[in-house]
Design an enzyme around this catalytic site. Structure first.
Site, PDB file in Angstrom:
ATOM      1  N   ASP A   7      37.842  48.756  48.657  1.00 45.38           N
ATOM      2  CA  ASP A   7      38.720  48.619  47.497  1.00 45.38           C
ATOM      3  C   ASP A   7      37.882  48.276  46.277  1.00 45.38           C
ATOM      4  O   ASP A   7      36.801  47.670  46.406  1.00 45.38           O
ATOM      5  CB  ASP A   7      39.767  47.522  47.743  1.00 45.38           C
ATOM      6  CG  ASP A   7      40.762  47.420  46.599  1.00 45.38           C
ATOM      7  OD1 ASP A   7      41.452  48.426  46.325  1.00 45.38           O
ATOM      8  OD2 ASP A   7      40.844  46.352  45.965  1.00 45.38           O
ATOM      9  N   GLU A   9      38.160  46.935  41.958  1.00 44.37           N
ATOM     10  CA  GLU A   9      38.913  46.498  40.783  1.00 44.37           C
ATOM     11  C   GLU A   9      38.187  47.031  39.556  1.00 44.37           C
ATOM     12  O   GLU A   9      36.945  47.128  39.566  1.00 44.37           O
ATOM     13  CB  GLU A   9      39.028  44.970  40.723  1.00 44.37           C
ATOM     14  CG  GLU A   9      39.743  44.340  41.906  1.00 44.37           C
ATOM     15  CD  GLU A   9      41.177  44.788  42.059  1.00 44.37           C
ATOM     16  OE1 GLU A   9      41.788  45.226  41.060  1.00 44.37           O
ATOM     17  OE2 GLU A   9      41.700  44.710  43.190  1.00 44.37           O
ATOM     18  N   GLU A  54      45.454  43.940  29.925  1.00 48.16           N
ATOM     19  CA  GLU A  54      46.279  44.494  31.012  1.00 48.16           C
ATOM     20  C   GLU A  54      45.550  44.425  32.351  1.00 48.16           C
ATOM     21  O   GLU A  54      46.160  44.127  33.386  1.00 48.16           O
ATOM     22  CB  GLU A  54      46.655  45.945  30.704  1.00 48.16           C
ATOM     23  CG  GLU A  54      47.508  46.121  29.464  1.00 48.16           C
ATOM     24  CD  GLU A  54      46.675  46.212  28.183  1.00 48.16           C
ATOM     25  OE1 GLU A  54      45.437  45.995  28.246  1.00 48.16           O
ATOM     26  OE2 GLU A  54      47.263  46.496  27.128  1.00 48.16           O
ATOM     27  N   HIS A  59      43.945  41.482  37.960  1.00 45.05           N
ATOM     28  CA  HIS A  59      42.963  40.899  38.889  1.00 45.05           C
ATOM     29  C   HIS A  59      42.394  39.550  38.460  1.00 45.05           C
ATOM     30  O   HIS A  59      41.722  38.881  39.261  1.00 45.05           O
ATOM     31  CB  HIS A  59      41.815  41.876  39.156  1.00 45.05           C
ATOM     32  CG  HIS A  59      41.193  42.477  37.925  1.00 45.05           C
ATOM     33  ND1 HIS A  59      40.630  41.729  36.932  1.00 45.05           N
ATOM     34  CD2 HIS A  59      41.037  43.785  37.567  1.00 45.05           C
ATOM     35  CE1 HIS A  59      40.131  42.532  35.993  1.00 45.05           C
ATOM     36  NE2 HIS A  59      40.383  43.784  36.342  1.00 45.05           N
ATOM     37  N   HIS A 152      45.178  40.778  42.508  1.00 50.06           N
ATOM     38  CA  HIS A 152      44.385  41.764  43.234  1.00 50.06           C
ATOM     39  C   HIS A 152      42.946  41.270  43.329  1.00 50.06           C
ATOM     40  O   HIS A 152      42.386  40.752  42.363  1.00 50.06           O
ATOM     41  CB  HIS A 152      44.406  43.107  42.506  1.00 50.06           C
ATOM     42  CG  HIS A 152      45.716  43.808  42.593  1.00 50.06           C
ATOM     43  ND1 HIS A 152      45.821  45.170  42.746  1.00 50.06           N
ATOM     44  CD2 HIS A 152      46.988  43.340  42.563  1.00 50.06           C
ATOM     45  CE1 HIS A 152      47.099  45.510  42.802  1.00 50.06           C
ATOM     46  NE2 HIS A 152      47.826  44.411  42.674  1.00 50.06           N
ATOM     47  N   ASP A 157      41.818  42.434  49.415  1.00 50.68           N
ATOM     48  CA  ASP A 157      42.631  43.637  49.609  1.00 50.68           C
ATOM     49  C   ASP A 157      42.055  44.532  50.704  1.00 50.68           C
ATOM     50  O   ASP A 157      42.803  45.175  51.452  1.00 50.68           O
ATOM     51  CB  ASP A 157      42.738  44.424  48.296  1.00 50.68           C
ATOM     52  CG  ASP A 157      43.698  43.761  47.311  1.00 50.68           C
ATOM     53  OD1 ASP A 157      44.236  42.688  47.645  1.00 50.68           O
ATOM     54  OD2 ASP A 157      43.909  44.308  46.216  1.00 50.68           O
TER      55      ASP A 157
END
Length: 232
Positions: A7, A9, A54, A59, A152, A157
């Site tokens: 995963d 970010e 945003e 995260h 997140h 994750d």
């Protein structure tokens, strides 16, 4: 089979925006024959740009936190070494693969082939058409604890996705957390330990007196050499 659940970010949704959005965190978990090995990869990355509000809301990774972190160019070889030639397990794989390949291209390294990635989002949509298929929704469906996932995070994750992946593919039920050798050893031990035992209560006779008399008459006709007249 070696697989890497991965995963990322990022600072935004598209690496080819102006200015380009970048990866700020990568997390990965190693599976061997669909069993977690305990080997993980985790890295924060300086994006060489600002952090949009945003993205920070998703995260919680700030520009200040990333100020002393390495650039992607500094960690690329280590990431590729951890991935090796394993299949990649990614939720919404097209998003992460697009960012990874953009970052690799910017440092002059070859792209990862798209067909290496298995998309758990697509698997979930095929299995449960019309139902929510986000990672949180799948955790609820399979009873997986994601209470620590307030924001997140790439490594958390990945760990959660590894559990979801095993549920989606039946790996957890098929393996029960045991390696093949351990399962075979237990099966072999159970077979060797079992021995037939006498019935505690003998079964009742099912022959009638008429049938028993008819059988005796048949043996008498066969003479003294009949098998039934022999005693071991």
């Amino acid at each position: 089979m070696r697989e890497i659940v991965l995963d990322t970010e990022t600072t935004g949704l598209d690496p080819f925006d102006k200015p380009a959005h970048r990866i700020v965190e990568i997390g990965a978990v190693e599976l061997w024959n669909q069993v977690p090995t305990g080997q993980t990869y985790h890295q924060y990355i300086h994006p060489e740009r600002d952090m949009p509000a945003e993205a920070f809301a998703v995260h919680g990774i700030s520009e200040a936190f990333l100020a002393d972190k390495p650039r992607f160019a500094d960690i690329a070889q280590g990431l590729l070494a951890f991935i090796g030639d394993a299949r990649l397990i990614i939720h919404n794989a097209s998003f992460d693969m697009r960012f990874l390949n953009a970052e690799l291209s910017w440092v002059g390294l070859p792209a990862l082939q798209d067909d290496r990635a298995l998309d758990t989002l697509m698997i979930a949509r095929r299995r449960f058409p019309g139902s929510p298929a986000s990672l949180d929704a799948l955790c609820r469906r399979f009873g997986i604890d994601n209470s620590n996932r307030t924001l997140h995070g790439a490594l958390l994750d990945s760990e959660i996705l590894a559990e979801v992946y095993l549920e989606l593919t039946g790996g957890r039920q098929a393996d029960f957390g045991l390696g093949a050798d351990q399962t075979q050893d237990r099966s072999r031990s159970a077979t060797q330990a079992w021995r037939p035992q006498p019935r505690p209560t003998p079964l009742p006779q099912r022959l009638t007196d008429t049938e028993r008399a008819a059988h005796a008459a048949m043996i008498a006709e066969l003479g003294e050499g009949a098998l039934w007249n022999k005693r071991g």
